[in-house]
Design a protein around this motif. Structure first.
Motif, PDB file in Angstrom:
ATOM      1  N   GLU A 109      28.901  40.199  -7.794  1.00 53.66           N
ATOM      2  CA  GLU A 109      29.062  39.257  -6.678  1.00 53.66           C
ATOM      3  C   GLU A 109      27.925  39.432  -5.668  1.00 53.66           C
ATOM      4  O   GLU A 109      27.386  38.459  -5.140  1.00 53.66           O
ATOM      5  N   ARG A 110      27.553  40.693  -5.398  1.00 51.96           N
ATOM      6  CA  ARG A 110      26.445  40.957  -4.469  1.00 51.96           C
ATOM      7  C   ARG A 110      25.130  40.437  -5.052  1.00 51.96           C
ATOM      8  O   ARG A 110      24.302  39.876  -4.342  1.00 51.96           O
ATOM      9  N   THR A 111      24.955  40.622  -6.362  1.00 52.08           N
ATOM     10  CA  THR A 111      23.742  40.142  -7.017  1.00 52.08           C
ATOM     11  C   THR A 111      23.640  38.628  -6.898  1.00 52.08           C
ATOM     12  O   THR A 111      22.577  38.098  -6.556  1.00 52.08           O
ATOM     13  N   ARG A 112      24.736  37.908  -7.153  1.00 55.74           N
ATOM     14  CA  ARG A 112      24.742  36.443  -7.010  1.00 55.74           C
ATOM     15  C   ARG A 112      24.421  36.033  -5.574  1.00 55.74           C
ATOM     16  O   ARG A 112      23.657  35.095  -5.335  1.00 55.74           O
ATOM     17  N   TYR A 113      25.006  36.753  -4.636  1.00 54.43           N
ATOM     18  CA  TYR A 113      24.769  36.468  -3.223  1.00 54.43           C
ATOM     19  C   TYR A 113      23.284  36.617  -2.878  1.00 54.43           C
ATOM     20  O   TYR A 113      22.706  35.769  -2.187  1.00 54.43           O
ATOM     21  N   GLU A 114      22.653  37.687  -3.354  1.00 51.53           N
ATOM     22  CA  GLU A 114      21.227  37.913  -3.082  1.00 51.53           C
ATOM     23  C   GLU A 114      20.365  36.815  -3.682  1.00 51.53           C
ATOM     24  O   GLU A 114      19.384  36.375  -3.075  1.00 51.53           O
ATOM     25  N   TRP A 115      20.716  36.326  -4.886  1.00 51.00           N
ATOM     26  CA  TRP A 115      19.956  35.241  -5.501  1.00 51.00           C
ATOM     27  C   TRP A 115      20.164  33.929  -4.746  1.00 51.00           C
ATOM     28  O   TRP A 115      19.253  33.101  -4.667  1.00 51.00           O
ATOM     29  N   GLN A 116      21.348  33.729  -4.179  1.00 50.68           N
ATOM     30  CA  GLN A 116      21.568  32.528  -3.367  1.00 50.68           C
ATOM     31  C   GLN A 116      20.684  32.557  -2.121  1.00 50.68           C
ATOM     32  O   GLN A 116      20.059  31.548  -1.764  1.00 50.68           O
ATOM     33  N   ILE A 117      20.639  33.712  -1.454  1.00 51.00           N
ATOM     34  CA  ILE A 117      19.771  33.871  -0.285  1.00 51.00           C
ATOM     35  C   ILE A 117      18.313  33.647  -0.688  1.00 51.00           C
ATOM     36  O   ILE A 117      17.553  32.953   0.000  1.00 51.00           O
ATOM     37  N   GLY A 179      36.375  55.683  -6.225  1.00 56.80           N
ATOM     38  CA  GLY A 179      37.754  55.560  -5.786  1.00 56.80           C
ATOM     39  C   GLY A 179      38.066  54.258  -5.060  1.00 56.80           C
ATOM     40  O   GLY A 179      39.208  54.021  -4.660  1.00 56.80           O
ATOM     41  N   ALA A 180      37.078  53.407  -4.891  1.00 56.27           N
ATOM     42  CA  ALA A 180      37.300  52.142  -4.180  1.00 56.27           C
ATOM     43  C   ALA A 180      37.887  51.102  -5.127  1.00 56.27           C
ATOM     44  O   ALA A 180      37.537  51.039  -6.302  1.00 56.27           O
ATOM     45  N   ILE A 181      38.790  50.303  -4.605  1.00 55.27           N
ATOM     46  CA  ILE A 181      39.311  49.146  -5.329  1.00 55.27           C
ATOM     47  C   ILE A 181      38.527  47.942  -4.816  1.00 55.27           C
ATOM     48  O   ILE A 181      38.544  47.634  -3.630  1.00 55.27           O
ATOM     49  N   VAL A 182      37.819  47.277  -5.750  1.00 58.86           N
ATOM     50  CA  VAL A 182      36.903  46.200  -5.359  1.00 58.86           C
ATOM     51  C   VAL A 182      37.407  44.871  -5.912  1.00 58.86           C
ATOM     52  O   VAL A 182      37.762  44.768  -7.078  1.00 58.86           O
ATOM     53  N   GLU A 183      37.443  43.862  -5.034  1.00 60.08           N
ATOM     54  CA  GLU A 183      37.745  42.493  -5.437  1.00 60.08           C
ATOM     55  C   GLU A 183      36.702  41.579  -4.833  1.00 60.08           C
ATOM     56  O   GLU A 183      36.431  41.645  -3.636  1.00 60.08           O
ATOM     57  N   ASP A 184      36.123  40.734  -5.649  1.00 51.10           N
ATOM     58  CA  ASP A 184      35.104  39.786  -5.198  1.00 51.10           C
ATOM     59  C   ASP A 184      33.972  40.471  -4.438  1.00 51.10           C
ATOM     60  O   ASP A 184      33.450  39.935  -3.452  1.00 51.10           O
ATOM     61  N   GLY A 185      33.620  41.667  -4.872  1.00 48.90           N
ATOM     62  CA  GLY A 185      32.503  42.374  -4.272  1.00 48.90           C
ATOM     63  C   GLY A 185      32.802  43.115  -2.987  1.00 48.90           C
ATOM     64  O   GLY A 185      31.906  43.664  -2.366  1.00 48.90           O
ATOM     65  N   LEU A 186      34.085  43.156  -2.580  1.00 51.89           N
ATOM     66  CA  LEU A 186      34.467  43.844  -1.344  1.00 51.89           C
ATOM     67  C   LEU A 186      35.506  44.920  -1.626  1.00 51.89           C
ATOM     68  O   LEU A 186      36.352  44.759  -2.508  1.00 51.89           O
TER      69      LEU A 186
END
Length: 196
Positions: A109-117, A179-186
């Motif tokens: 999700e972060r990768t997609r966000y960076e390409w959008q920017i 240990g983090a639970i990640v959804e939609d990059g958060l």
């Protein structure tokens, strides 16, 4: 004169944006709001037209003329995402809408966000350079020509750096902490360690 026009265009852009969102959520006039928000690029394009007229009227070309062109490039490249961002925040703050989601921080999700920017930056730079190219014939002398062409290098560097950053996220995606639970990059929670 151009500096005054740039300041006026900046104030007008934010005023039209606020008026468009207030019309949508406070007055509940959807159609009028849409007309106002669609008119946002007109503010920056008007600034560019006035810049052309200033140069044609005999003004000495300067970096402020190129800056005026960059406003139109930014408005076209980043305008729609800026309006969506403001819309979500206005809806949350004044109309009881859901809290806006933050930008993703991890994973694909972060990768997609960076390409959008990156895409927005490249579009903004390309449009700005095209508009500056249209201003070059209106400048007088090689010194004035250099005033505009310096922007080619600056904006190309900005675009290339943005591509490199996005490519780095593609090659090395940012991983969430252990240990983090990640959804939609958060991160939405933390796993509780199993007791033995």
């Amino acid at each position: 004169m151009i500096v005054t026009l740039i300041v006026a265009a900046e104030v007008a852009f934010w005023a039209v944006l606020a008026l468009g969102l207030a019309t949508r959520y406070l007055l509940r006039r959807q159609r009028l709001s849409t007309v106002l928000l669609v008119g946002l690029p007109v503010v920056d394009l008007t600034l560019f037209v006035l810049t052309v007229l200033d140069l044609r009227g005999g003004a000495t070309a300067s970096w402020t003329h190129a800056l005026a062109a960059s406003y139109a490039g930014f408005s076209i490249g980043y305008g729609p995402s800026l309006v969506r961002w403001a819309d979500r925040h206005f809806l949350y703050r004044f109309a009881g809408g859901p809290k806006p989601r933050r930008s993703p921080k991890y994973g694909p999700e972060r990768t997609r966000y960076e390409w959008q920017i990156c895409g927005r930056t490249v579009v903004s730079a390309a449009i700005t350079l095209a508009l500056i190219t249209a201003l070059v014939p209106l400048s007088d002398g090689s010194a004035r020509f250099d005033t505009f062409t310096g922007w080619y290098l600056r904006l190309s560097i900005v675009a290339v750096v943005n591509v490199i950053v996005a490519a780095c996220y593609s090659l090395w995606p940012k991983e969430a902490p252990a240990g983090a639970i990640v959804e939609d990059g958060l991160v939405v929670g933390w796993k509780v360690p199993q007791q033995q």
